[in-house]
Design a protein around this motif. Sequence first.
Motif, short mmCIF file in Angstrom:
data_model
loop_
_atom_site.label_atom_id
_atom_site.label_comp_id
_atom_site.label_asym_id
_atom_site.label_seq_id
_atom_site.Cartn_x
_atom_site.Cartn_y
_atom_site.Cartn_z
N LEU A 9 0.81 -1.21 0.00
CA LEU A 9 0.00 0.00 0.00
C LEU A 9 0.85 1.26 0.00
O LEU A 9 0.52 2.25 -0.66
CB LEU A 9 -0.94 -0.01 1.21
CG LEU A 9 -2.17 -0.91 1.13
CD1 LEU A 9 -2.86 -0.97 2.48
CD2 LEU A 9 -3.14 -0.41 0.07
N GLN A 10 1.92 1.27 0.79
CA GLN A 10 2.76 2.46 0.85
C GLN A 10 3.32 2.81 -0.52
O GLN A 10 3.45 3.98 -0.89
CB GLN A 10 3.91 2.23 1.84
CG GLN A 10 3.46 1.98 3.28
CD GLN A 10 3.16 3.26 4.03
OE1 GLN A 10 3.26 4.34 3.49
NE2 GLN A 10 2.79 3.13 5.30
N ASP A 11 3.67 1.79 -1.32
CA ASP A 11 4.22 2.03 -2.66
C ASP A 11 3.15 2.55 -3.61
O ASP A 11 3.43 3.39 -4.46
CB ASP A 11 4.83 0.74 -3.21
CG ASP A 11 5.99 0.24 -2.36
OD1 ASP A 11 6.76 1.08 -1.88
OD2 ASP A 11 6.09 -0.98 -2.17
N VAL A 12 1.91 2.05 -3.47
CA VAL A 12 0.83 2.54 -4.33
C VAL A 12 0.63 4.03 -4.12
O VAL A 12 0.45 4.81 -5.07
CB VAL A 12 -0.48 1.77 -4.03
CG1 VAL A 12 -1.64 2.38 -4.82
CG2 VAL A 12 -0.33 0.30 -4.37
N ALA A 13 0.70 4.47 -2.86
CA ALA A 13 0.45 5.87 -2.53
C ALA A 13 1.47 6.81 -3.18
O ALA A 13 1.16 7.99 -3.42
CB ALA A 13 0.45 6.06 -1.02
N LYS A 14 2.66 6.30 -3.48
CA LYS A 14 3.68 7.16 -4.11
C LYS A 14 3.26 7.62 -5.51
O LYS A 14 3.73 8.64 -5.98
CB LYS A 14 5.01 6.40 -4.22
CG LYS A 14 5.62 6.01 -2.88
CD LYS A 14 6.86 5.17 -3.10
CE LYS A 14 7.45 4.70 -1.77
NZ LYS A 14 8.63 3.82 -1.99
N PHE A 15 2.37 6.87 -6.14
CA PHE A 15 1.99 7.16 -7.52
C PHE A 15 0.58 7.73 -7.64
O PHE A 15 0.08 7.91 -8.74
CB PHE A 15 2.12 5.90 -8.37
CG PHE A 15 3.52 5.36 -8.42
CD1 PHE A 15 4.44 5.85 -9.33
CD2 PHE A 15 3.94 4.40 -7.53
CE1 PHE A 15 5.73 5.37 -9.37
CE2 PHE A 15 5.23 3.91 -7.55
CZ PHE A 15 6.14 4.41 -8.48
N VAL A 16 -0.07 7.98 -6.50
CA VAL A 16 -1.43 8.54 -6.51
C VAL A 16 -1.40 9.83 -5.69
O VAL A 16 -1.37 9.77 -4.46
CB VAL A 16 -2.46 7.55 -5.93
CG1 VAL A 16 -3.86 8.14 -6.01
CG2 VAL A 16 -2.39 6.22 -6.67
#
Length: 563
Positions: A9-16
Motif C-alpha cells: 500500500l505504501q508504494d501505491v500511494a507514491k503514484f497517486v
Amino acid sequence: IDRVGIKGLQDVAKFVPAMTVVSSSAGLNKIVFRGLADSVRPYIADAPAAIYLDEQPLTTGAQSPNIRPIDLERIEALAGPQGTLYGASSQSGTLRYIVAKPDPTQFSANVGGGLHAIDSGGTGWDADATVNIPLIKDRLAIRLVGFGAKDAGYIDNVLSNSPGRIDADTGERIPGSKTNGAIVGNDFNSTDWAGGRISARWLMTDKWSLTGIYNYSDSTINGNNDFDPTTGDLKTIKFNRETWDDEWSNFQATLEGDLGFAQLTSSLSYFERDTAYQWDATSGVAYYHSQLGFYGRGSCGSNSYYAYYNIYDFATACELNGTYYDFDDGDPTGRWRNDQRDTRWTFETRLSGSTSRWDWTLGLFYQEGKQRWDFGTYIDDYTRTESWAAYNALYGPLEPTDIRWGSGEQSKREDFALFGEATFNITDQWKLLLGARWYDVSIDRTYYRNIPATRPEFVVTPSGSDDGVLPKLGFQYFFGDDKMFYALYSEGFRSGGINRARGEPTLPIQYDPDMVNNYEAGLKSRWLGGKLQVNITGYHMFWEDMQLELIDPSYFCCDQPYQ
C-alpha cells in the motif's frame, strides 16, 4: 507495477497524488484520500476509504489487508466520494486491486525474484511464479500464482533492565531486576510473506463466461516499526515479543454474459481473515504500578477493607513475600494481545447497457459480515501480585489468569443496496451524468469486559440500523478527441452504528451516518500527440456530522469507577 517496484500500500500511494497511507504500527494500514481522515486507528467507526479485491470490499477499519501485488491486471485508485457505485466506506475514495484472469488462448509462465538490503539494517528477498495453462483451447484455462518474501528489518531490540519502581523516600527510579536478554536482537522488525492464487475461467459460449478465483495470504510481522530515540537511533527496548499474524483468504465466483439489451455481471464472494497481534506493555504496566499502585501501600490486598486501593499494585502479594506486609518490590512486565476473526459474504449483480444516447448501470448489493475479537492485558505472574489478591478479596474466589483486563466483542452487520448510474449524451460534446444509491444497514453487537478476565463483569447487546439515498450529478464537455472538462456533485457516507453502553450513557446508544458532500471540477487531457498528459482537479468537500471515537463521560462518573 513490476517495473516501478510496487510491493504494498505504501508504494501505491507514491503514484497517486490524492492518496496517503497511514501506518500507526506494523500491520495497521489506513488509506486516506484527499486528506479525509479521522483517528489513526478507529475501533468502531468504519474507515472513510474502501479497499476492494476485484468484486469484494475487504475494508476493516484501520486494519486494511496488505495485498501483495503479484500478477495484477491493474490497480484503480478512485479519489473522491464513490458512494453511488461502491457504497459505505467509500466516503473519500476507493482502491481496487484487479487480478490478471486466466487466458484460454495461450500458455504463459513467469518467474521473478529479488534481493534487497537496508542501510544499517538487514537483508530480504522475494520470489514469485505464475503459470497460465489452457485446458481446452479458447474455452477453459487455469492460472496458478505463488509467492514468498522476507522484508528486511532495521530496528534493534537492545539489552536493558525492566523499568522497576520509584523509591518512596528519594523519588528516584530503582531499575528492575529483569532483563530482556532472551529476545534482544538486530533488525527484529522483519516481515515474512507466503501466499498464492488459483483461478479458472470458462468461456461457456461466445457470450457467457464463468470465473472462479481463490486468493490466500499469510504474513507475520516480527516486530513493530516504532523505536525510542532516547535509547538510540532505530533502537528500542521490548520485554515481550511483538508480532502481527495476518492470514486471510478470499473466494469469488463471477458470471458474465450478454443479454442482448445489457451486459450482466453477477458475483458471489467470501472473505475470511484471522489476525493476532501482540505488543509489549511493560512500560505501561510499570507506569500504572508507579503512579497508582502506591495508594494501598502498607495494606494487604487480601484485606477486603483496603482491597480496592491495591488493584494497581503489582508488588508481590503479602501472603507470598515472606513478611506478610505490603512493601514495594514491584517489577512488572506484560503484554497486550488481540485475536480477531472477520468473515463476510458478498453478493452483487449489475446490468450495464448503452444506446446511441444512454450509457447506464443498475445493480443490487448484499453483504453479511461477522466479527469477533478478544483483547487482553497480560501481566507476567499476575496471580502472585497484590492486585490479584485485591480482586479475589473483592469478587473472589476467581479462576487463575494472567489477564488483568479482558474485553471482547461479537458483531453482525448486514448491508443491502440498490444503485444506478446513467450518462445521457446530450450532443457529441456534452454529457449529463446521473446516479443514486439506496442503502439499508443493520448492526447487532455484543460487547463484554472482565477485570480480571475470569471475573464476569458485564455484557451489553446494543443494535441499530439506518438507511438513506445518495445522489450524484455531473456533466462532461469534450473538446478534441482527448480533452475533457467535467463538473460533479457526489456524496459519500459512513454507516451509522451503535455504541457500547456502560451504565447510563451521556452519549446516545445509536449514532447516525456521517456524510461528505463533494463539489468537484477538473480537466483530463492529453497533448502533443499523447506525449503529455495533464489532469487538473479542484474540489470542495463538506464533512457533516463527523463520527469521532471517544469515551462516554458517564463512564468516569458516579457509580462507574475508573479502571
